[in-house]
Design an enzyme around this catalytic site. Structure first.
Site, PDB file in Angstrom:
ATOM      1  N   THR A  77       0.698  10.243  13.050  1.00 35.02           N
ATOM      2  CA  THR A  77       0.569  11.220  11.970  1.00 35.02           C
ATOM      3  C   THR A  77      -0.548  10.882  11.007  1.00 35.02           C
ATOM      4  O   THR A  77      -0.970   9.733  10.905  1.00 35.02           O
ATOM      5  CB  THR A  77       1.890  11.346  11.193  1.00 35.02           C
ATOM      6  OG1 THR A  77       1.920  12.616  10.571  1.00 35.02           O
ATOM      7  CG2 THR A  77       2.046  10.287  10.156  1.00 35.02           C
ATOM      8  N   ALA A 108      -8.879  13.677  12.946  1.00 31.16           N
ATOM      9  CA  ALA A 108      -8.431  13.988  14.306  1.00 31.16           C
ATOM     10  C   ALA A 108      -9.518  13.722  15.339  1.00 31.16           C
ATOM     11  O   ALA A 108      -9.217  13.418  16.496  1.00 31.16           O
ATOM     12  CB  ALA A 108      -7.968  15.437  14.380  1.00 31.16           C
ATOM     13  N   CYS A 159      -9.085   9.453  15.219  1.00 27.64           N
ATOM     14  CA  CYS A 159      -7.799   8.775  15.437  1.00 27.64           C
ATOM     15  C   CYS A 159      -7.055   9.391  16.625  1.00 27.64           C
ATOM     16  O   CYS A 159      -6.793  10.592  16.630  1.00 27.64           O
ATOM     17  CB  CYS A 159      -6.940   8.872  14.173  1.00 27.64           C
ATOM     18  SG  CYS A 159      -5.317   8.109  14.346  1.00 27.64           S
ATOM     19  N   THR A 187      -3.774  11.424  15.869  1.00 32.53           N
ATOM     20  CA  THR A 187      -3.904  12.591  14.995  1.00 32.53           C
ATOM     21  C   THR A 187      -4.502  13.730  15.808  1.00 32.53           C
ATOM     22  O   THR A 187      -5.469  13.520  16.542  1.00 32.53           O
ATOM     23  CB  THR A 187      -4.824  12.262  13.797  1.00 32.53           C
ATOM     24  OG1 THR A 187      -4.300  11.131  13.108  1.00 32.53           O
ATOM     25  CG2 THR A 187      -4.937  13.429  12.840  1.00 32.53           C
TER      26      THR A 187
END
EC number: 3.4.25.2
Length: 180
Positions: A7, A162, A165, A168
């Site tokens: 997350t 995003a 990572c 993500t």
């Protein structure tokens, strides 16, 4: 502290607006279990935004506990956070919860950590989760070098995180309180 994979949650406060954005990925180890989870919620009569990172069941437990504290404190974010931290530190089962929250009302943003700490960011930005530092770095650059509004900064920063990572994704859910 726990290893918060799956997350990214970011809060941005600019002008009279505060926004929180989060991605939708839920991972179990190295496997993506779900791509469209909703990790952002409104609490206390839609006056408070909250986002979570960490174990989903633990986060829902914390949401429920925090919402109860908000009700008991008539929606006063700081007092509710202090009361929750007190309980978190004294209740053995709560100390085992592996989750963090970012909560924001019209005046304050707080990070409620996995060990019962309350952190008030020194600037207008706060991030948690595995992609949090990527999102925070992007948000700082956008905040200081553009005139983008809080919601736009939050969403753009999550998309940048995003790209970097693996925990993500680009399924961004965001919300804002206007005239904060």
């Amino acid at each position: 502290m726990f290893d918060a994979h799956s997350t990214t949650i970011l809060s941005v406060r600019r002008g009279n607006h505060v926004a929180i954005a989060g991605d939708g990925q839920v991972s179990l180890g190295q496997t993506i279990m779900k791509g469209n989870a909703r990790k952002i919620r409104r609490l206390y009569h839609d006056q408070i935004l909250a986002g979570f990172a960490g174990a989903t069941a633990d986060a829902f437990t914390l949401f429920e506990l925090f919402e109860g504290k908000l009700e008991a404190q008539d929606g006063q974010l700081l007092r509710a956070a202090v009361e929750m931290a007190k309980e978190w530190r004294t209740d053995r089962s709560l100390r085992r919860l592996e989750a963090m929250l970012i909560v924001a009302d019209r005046n304050n943003t707080l990070i409620l950590s996995g060990n019962g700490d309350i952190v008030e960011p020194e600037n207008s930005l706060a991030a948690i989760g595995s992609g949090g530092m990527y999102a925070l770095a992007a948000a700082r650059a956008l905040y200081h070098n553009t005139e983008m509004d809080a919601l736009s900064i939050a969403e753009k920063s999550l998309n940048i995180a995003a790209d970097i990572c693996i925990y993500t994704n680009h399924n961004i859910v965001s919300d804002e309180l206007k005239d904060a």
